[in-house]
Enzyme design. Sequence first.
Site, PDB file in Angstrom:
ATOM      1  N   GLU A  63       0.844  -1.202   0.000  1.00  0.00           N
ATOM      2  CA  GLU A  63       0.000   0.000   0.000  1.00  0.00           C
ATOM      3  C   GLU A  63       0.876   1.248   0.000  1.00  0.00           C
ATOM      4  OE1 GLU A  63      -3.098   2.124  -0.636  1.00  0.00           O
ATOM      5  OE2 GLU A  63      -3.496   0.010  -0.226  1.00  0.00           O
ATOM      6  N   GLU A  70       1.777   6.422  -7.029  1.00  0.00           N
ATOM      7  CA  GLU A  70       0.733   7.380  -7.394  1.00  0.00           C
ATOM      8  C   GLU A  70       1.228   8.819  -7.245  1.00  0.00           C
ATOM      9  OE1 GLU A  70      -2.720   6.438  -5.067  1.00  0.00           O
ATOM     10  OE2 GLU A  70      -3.296   4.786  -6.396  1.00  0.00           O
TER      11      GLU A  70
END
Length: 119
Positions: A63, A70
């Site tokens: 994660e 991102e």
Amino acid sequence: MNRLIRSFGHAIEGIVYTVKTQRNMQIHIGAALLVLFMGWLLQISWSDVLLVFFSIFLVFILEMVNTAIEATVDLVTGEFHPLAKTAKDVAAGAVLLAAILAVIVGFYVFLEPLLVLLN
């Protein structure tokens, strides 16, 4: 020594940033706490605790990698680009695979103790 301490500080900042800003990380933490509590209640073996911790940390790590990818993609381009989408999708897919693995490990670790408890 100061550089090492600063490095740990930066790493902790990254963890805190991810926990504060990423809804999915918050969900993962909630699920992890629930699973660990259930493991304590069901008194699972230490080897199974190790499997659970490995699964939890794998999801957390991926994660965080997803968040870093991102952020990097968003820094490089504010416009839609197929390769940017691919990078984000692949990183999210890695998290999904880790979460699926965690569920499989969860079935392996918890199914028998839960069945014994219910009988």
